[in-house]
Design a protein around this motif. Structure first.
Motif, PDB file in Angstrom:
ATOM      1  N   CYS A 129       0.946  -1.228  -0.160  1.00 56.68           N
ATOM      2  CA  CYS A 129       0.028   0.066  -0.025  1.00 56.68           C
ATOM      3  C   CYS A 129       0.982   1.278   0.195  1.00 56.68           C
ATOM      4  N   CYS A 131       0.755   6.088  -0.339  1.00 55.74           N
ATOM      5  CA  CYS A 131       0.157   7.169  -0.201  1.00 55.74           C
ATOM      6  C   CYS A 131       0.094   7.703  -1.477  1.00 55.74           C
ATOM      7  N   PHE A 132      -0.917   8.520  -1.998  1.00 54.65           N
ATOM      8  CA  PHE A 132      -0.884   8.959  -3.279  1.00 54.65           C
ATOM      9  C   PHE A 132       0.587   9.594  -3.604  1.00 54.65           C
ATOM     10  N   ASP A 172      -4.560   5.035   1.201  1.00 62.20           N
ATOM     11  CA  ASP A 172      -4.854   5.725  -0.079  1.00 62.20           C
ATOM     12  C   ASP A 172      -5.192   4.927  -1.338  1.00 62.20           C
ATOM     13  N   CYS A 206      -8.137   4.093  -7.117  1.00 60.22           N
ATOM     14  CA  CYS A 206      -8.460   4.521  -5.978  1.00 60.22           C
ATOM     15  C   CYS A 206      -8.504   5.751  -5.281  1.00 60.22           C
ATOM     16  N   TYR A 207      -8.038   6.695  -6.196  1.00 57.36           N
ATOM     17  CA  TYR A 207      -8.246   8.193  -5.857  1.00 57.36           C
ATOM     18  C   TYR A 207      -9.471   8.401  -6.361  1.00 57.36           C
ATOM     19  N   ARG A 210     -11.985   7.122  -3.840  1.00 57.29           N
ATOM     20  CA  ARG A 210     -12.114   7.750  -2.588  1.00 57.29           C
ATOM     21  C   ARG A 210     -12.946   9.069  -2.633  1.00 57.29           C
TER      22      ARG A 210
END
Length: 307
Positions: A129, A131-132, A172, A206-207, A210
């Motif tokens: 995993c 973060c962006f 994220d 995923c962005y 979310r």
């Protein structure tokens, strides 16, 4: 409607694909599932292997290699499961990992997607995993600060290297090596952006999830062995250019052209630093290794030249 549709994209990894399929089938015993293999114009006999050894698998032949995202989208068109799972050919599913992921999603109705615990062949942890991408994380990567201080929450933010991946949490984005996605979430936010040939497509997906109100989770209760980049190795070191160009596309799409331009400058700085460190540490006149060739190609791309 089936419980799970497993999408596997293949390009010239016949042996790995066979191993992956065997492990996925073993994991899904007792589960209502289907497997869809999209072959991206392989020349190593992969499609014939699937037809002969796995007649229960739906094989879709792509006449050309359109990239990972486009192939996954093609698989989705043939799928019928409540959940759509991306699975790399260089993975080995452990025990009941896949139905366990279905069970996890069933208990998290607000989760649009979830990743699992990835491990190396020797059982050691593989970070799954992140973060962006952002300018700070890219700068820390370019200057090797993320590698020098991996346990720092600041410098290790992108790879989340300060975390032991032992607990469930919202993230994220999770990597596409083994990523389960809820069909309703896909219908709400759309398919993968096939403008990403390789890398960053799952970050973009995923962005968008979310942004659409869905959660993206990490579930450590399911484990999958990821051999790590075996498909990418077929392309050679230059495929790593896609890592940078895809991140740049992500930043341009979600942060704007100015941020994407600054990102190119950061990448150029990083390439120059790595080349400088190499030449300082080694005597000149020993030829030009692939490492330096790649850094030059990376710098050329960052400077706006065709590579």
């Amino acid at each position: 409607m089936k419980d799970l549709s497993i999408a596997i994209v293949n390009w010239n990894t016949s042996d790995l694909l066979h191993q992956c399929l065997l492990s996925a089938k073993e994991s899904c015993k007792g589960t209502d599932y289907e497997i869809i293999v999209v072959d991206n114009a392989s020349s190593d006999g992969s499609p014939e292997m699937v037809e002969e050894e796995h007649p229960d698998v739906l094989l879709v032949r792509n006449p050309i290699n359109q990239g990972f995202a486009a192939a996954c989208n093609l698989a989705y068109k043939y799928s019928s499961g409540r959940y759509f799972l991306l699975l790399n050919t260089d993975t080995i599913v452990i025990k009941s990992a896949l139905p366990d992921m279905v069970g996890f999603m069933d208990t998290r109705p607000n989760a649009g997607a979830a990743g699992c615990r990835l491990i190396n062949r020797d059982g050691s942890l593989q970070r799954s995993c992140s973060c962006f991408p952002g300018l700070m994380t890219e700068l820390f990567d370019a200057l090797y600060l993320s590698k020098i201080f991996p346990k720092s929450r600041l410098f290790g933010a992108y790879a989340m290297s300060y975390w032991d991946f032992a607990d469930e949490r919202e993230v994220d984005f999770a990597g596409g090596s083994c990523l389960i996605v809820r069909r309703e979430a896909i219908e709400a936010v759309g398919l993968l952006d096939d403008g990403f040939f390789m890398y960053a497509e799952e970050a973009d997906w995923c962005y968008r999830m979310r942004a659409g109100g869905w959660k993206v989770c990490y579930y450590p209760g399911a484990s999958v062995i990821h051999l790590g980049g075996e498909s990418a190795k077929k392309y050679g070191s230059q495929i790593l250019l896609h890592l940078y160009t895809s991140r740049n596309r992500f930043l341009r799409k979600h942060r704007g052209s100015y941020v994407a331009g600054v990102h190119r400058a950061i990448v150029a700085l990083g390439a120059l630093c790595r080349m400088g460190a190499y030449y300082v540490g080694r005597a000149a006149g020993r030829g030009e290794p692939d490492f330096i060739k790649f850094q030059k190609s990376l710098f050329a791309w960052a400077a706006g030249r065709e590579v």
